[in-house]
Design a protein around this motif. Structure first.
Motif: not given
Length: 838
Positions: A148-152, A182-186, A259-264
């Motif tokens: 995924v792409f990860s953003f702190a 597609f995004l998610s907050n981990t 931390t937000i991760v992005a995929d798809g």
């Protein structure tokens, strides 16, 4: 609707760019595919292996009913921006998909290790409060795959802070574009609002906001919870739009770190997001620069169209004329000035090669002139004491009382009168070539070059001189005193009064002093010469301009008075010496090829393989040649190949690549598992019959010969002559043997083989990856006769595609060598083993 049997094609033009450096940009492309009217044709390569490659050429007809692409329409959206030699590309995606992103971006960096974003991704994190990278979550945690792409995102990050931006893909004016991810907050117990946006770029890179939408991501522990965010915007048709940008911003000031991760990721020319699909691979068909852009109005002046023609980088390089190697090496380091002193006999002022500064005049002491004479030939006391990297003349200084502290008659080059009063910046390098010709060592010192901060006194100055022992000294004199520690002994006391030429480069950056004398470099920490703001700068003696007093004058020859506005590295200084002394004799063909590209100013991509010619002769053939001719000369000596690849990369490969290509990469034919073709034209070619070969070694003029008596008896005498710039005599003889071995008999050549991928879609993946120099096999099975098999190398590729969905590929091929030189055995003839050495 995507046609599963035809690739997605992009017709890309870069109106925001120029051809500077012949480098293709990564962003700000306009996709003209909706304006294509008829056949597009791209051709690259050459006809035969012995021919010089031609510049690749691409042509297309584009609709311009609205006059938008008419260069004469100054009021159009691209008025004043349609110029020669702007970047132009055609590329195709296979398998075809709606998703136009590159695969690594669309999949969240699949296949890449955790860390920062690779440069090839064209992904930027605009905000300093946000750190982004590729991360590996693993299967079951990533939305798809493992990466995924990860953003702190730090606590307190403000609204509209940039999370990521991508200036991709190319824009299609008037079309709807949808960006989804597609995004998610981990991070558990946090809430972060994210905006997805589409923007359109102006020529200067500024953005015009297109559209945006946002979503609030609530963090939770355990398996990430994914939400799809999408946004749609219509690319404008009015005004000049040069590119498309998609991105993610913070939608509201954050109240906690997360931390937000992005995929798809998916980008598609559609009014809404469709089911995500991993995109096909983008393959280049042609990359180059527009050369001609004719326009016409047909059907009674009502139907506008333009017919641009693009050429590849070879066409640009063919227009660049080279100087002699040493002058090119000087130019490559952007000198502030370079007075070569090669001006005509009788000159009293000397020109700056760079054109940055006015001519520097001569000045003489009040005691009289000192015999400063221009137009002298380069001579030396020994056979190896001269230099070969530049021709032309030099000056000779012959003062009445050389090397004496007593004032006397002398003439100097006044750099001060050309506006030179010490180095212009605190970081600098100076260079000069000199030959001392007095009959004895100086009684006092012999000053070559001096920068003085005072007028007629011994105030701060920097003095380069030969001392009474024949050593070379650089004096860094700060306040009129002459302390021993300020004397820098250059070259370990080597004798400078031997009547031979010497080249010195020396410089300072405020901390380190560095010099190279005759190719031997040294760096040390030192207070350095205090020459900024000097009052006077003279070559040939110490000189007080107010009283016109000269002393410690230099007797000998001088050339190449130069200054660079940087402290050159030791390797750069030594490279200057190598170019000056022996014109880079002994470097490999790969190094020579790279050198010429560097001199041309080329900044685009290159792939320079290892050549088998390990010792080239002197590069004395560069002066006056265009870059393409110079590159062709290297390739001819190497007997390798070079071309501009479909993606614009300049490729150089040694002769060993074809020698070692023993297995065909593709097989064309009508058998099982073979790739079908529609037309095949073979020629049992006598054009390249040669049975008496003469190879001339350029540096010596020596000729080496080989012949085949059986071939002469059968076909009469057929001659071939080649000139090779190698310093290895055995290589010249091996080359003669090789050419006789290859060309003593006729070989079957492939004049053309035509393939039809739009009718046979199984051809697409093979043809889209096909590149020049590939070894292929062609089989043909005549009825009632044995199979005809031709193994060959692809020399030319031509693509012809039209708007109706037709596509053809036509290849020209040369035969492989009749002897496989890599197959050593006890029965292999000794002749063939010798040939393989070349």
């Amino acid at each position: 609707m995507v046609n599963p049997n035809y690739p997605v094609v992009e017709e890309l033009w870069g109106p925001a760019w120029t051809a500077a450096g012949a480098s293709l940009p990564a962003t700000k492309w306009v996709n003209l595919i909706d304006r294509t009217l008829s056949q597009a044709s791209a051709r690259r390569g050459k006809q035969y292996e012995l021919d010089q490659p031609q510049a690749g050429e691409y042509s297309i007809v584009l609709g311009s009913q609205d006059g938008a692409l008419d260069p004469t329409n100054t009021g159009g959206p691209y008025g004043g921006k349609i110029l020669p030699y702007q970047p132009y590309r055609r590329r195709a995606q296979w398998p075809p998909t709606a998703n136009v992103f590159d695969g690594p971006i669309a999949t969240g960096g699949e296949g890449f290790t955790a860390g920062s974003f690779p440069a090839s991704f064209n992904v930027t994190v605009p905000s300093g409060s946000i750190a982004g990278s590729v991360a590996v979550l693993g299967a079951g945690n990533a939305w798809q795959g493992t990466n995924v792409f990860s953003f702190a995102i730090a606590n307190g990050t403000g609204i509209n802070s940039g999370i990521l931006k991508m200036d991709t893909p190319a824009i299609r004016p008037g079309k709807k574009f949808t960006f989804s991810v597609f995004l998610s907050n981990t991070t558990a117990s946090t809430s972060t609002n994210v905006i997805a946006y589409i923007a359109f770029l102006n020529a200067d890179g500024s953005q015009v906001f297109g559209n945006g939408s946002n979503v609030t991501l609530v963090g939770a522990s355990g398996t990430p919870s994914w939400q799809r965010l999408s946004v749609t915007a219509t690319a404008p048709t009015t005004g000049a739009v040069y590119g498309l940008r998609v991105g993610l911003n913070v939608g509201a000031t954050t109240t906690a770190a997360s931390t937000i991760v992005a995929d798809g990721f998916q980008g598609e020319w559609a009014s809404a997001a469709t089911t995500w699909v991993s995109p096909g691979t983008w393959y280049p068909l042609f990359s180059g620069f527009t050369e001609r852009w004719p326009s016409q109005w047909a059907e009674g002046g009502t139907y506008g169209q333009v017919n641009p023609t693009a050429v590849d980088t070879f066409a640009l390089l063919s227009q660049v004329q080279l100087k002699e190697i040493f002058l090119e090496e000087i130019d490559s380091h952007a000198p502030r000035f370079c007075y070569t002193l090669a001006d005509a006999a009788g000159s009293t002022a000397f020109a700056d090669m760079t054109g940055n500064l006015p001519p520097a005049p001569l000045v003489s002491s009040k005691a009289g002139t000192g015999g400063w004479t221009a137009g002298n030939s380069v001579t030396s006391a020994s056979a190896t004491g001269a230099y070969t990297g530049a021709t032309g003349t030099v000056v000779n200084a012959s003062p009445i009382n050389p090397g004496s502290a007593t004032a006397g008659s002398a003439t100097m080059l006044s750099l001060a009168d050309a506006g030179i009063k010490g180095p212009a910046t605190s970081t600098w390098t100076r260079m000069i070539a000199f030959r001392y010709t007095h009959s004895s060592n100086p009684a006092d010192i012999s000053v070559i070059w001096e920068s003085r901060k005072g007028d007629d006194s011994f105030q701060s100055h920097c003095k380069l001189y030969i001392d009474s022992g024949g050593g070379l000294i650089l004096l860094a004199n700060a306040n009129g005193a002459d302390p021993a520690f300020s004397r820098l002994f250059l070259g370990g006391g080597a004798n400078m009064t031997d009547g031979n030429w010497h080249l010195l480069s020396f410089g300072f950056d405020g901390t380190s002093f560095r010099y190279s004398l005759d190719g031997v470099a040294s760096t040390s920490s030192n207070s350095g010469p205090p020459t900024l703001g000097a009052y006077a700068d003279y070559v040939g003696a110490s000189y007080f301009p107010t009283t016109r007093t000269a002393f410690d004058a230099f007797k000998g020859d001088l050339a190449f008075v130069t200054e660079f506005p940087s402290l050159l590295s030791e390797s750069d200084m030594n490279a200057l010496f190598t170019a000056w002394k022996n014109a880079a004799t002994g470097e490999s063909s790969s190094a020579r090829y790279a050198r010429i590209l560097r001199y041309s100013g080329y900044t685009g991509p290159s792939s320079i393989g290892t050549g088998m010619t390990s010792s080239m002769g002197p590069a004395v053939d560069l002066g006056g040649a265009d870059v393409m001719s110079a590159l062709n000369g290297v390739v001819e000596t190497e007997n390798g190949e070079h071309y501009v690849a479909a993606d614009g990369t300049i490729v150089f490969r040694g002769r060993n690549v074809r020698y070692n290509a023993l297995i065909p990469v593709l097989t064309f034919g009508d058998g099982s598992g073979e790739l079908p073709f529609e037309d095949l034209q073979l020629d049992f070619d006598s054009t390249h019959l040669s049975n008496v070969v003469t190879v001339t070694q350029m540096s010596t003029g020596t000729t080496y010969s080989a012949q085949d008596s059986a071939s002469i008896a059968a076909y009469y005498t057929r001659t071939m002559s080649r000139s090779l710039n190698t310093s290895n005599a055995s290589e010249c003889q091996d080359a003669a043997n090789y050419f006789v071995s290859r060309y003593k008999g006729p070989l079957t050549r492939v004049q053309s083989i035509k393939l039809h991928p739009s009718a046979a879609p199984s051809l697409w993946p093979s043809l889209l990856t096909l590149e020049l120099g590939t070894r292929v096999r062609i089989n043909r099975r005549p009825v009632g006769a044995p199979t005809v098999t031709v193994d060959c190398f692809v020399e030319q590729i031509q693509w012809d595609m039209d708007g109706s969905g037709e596509a053809f590929v036509t290849l020209q091929c040369s035969p492989i060598d009749p002897v496989q030189y890599a197959q050593f055995s006890d029965t292999l003839p000794q002749f063939d083993q010798a040939v393989f050495a070349y």
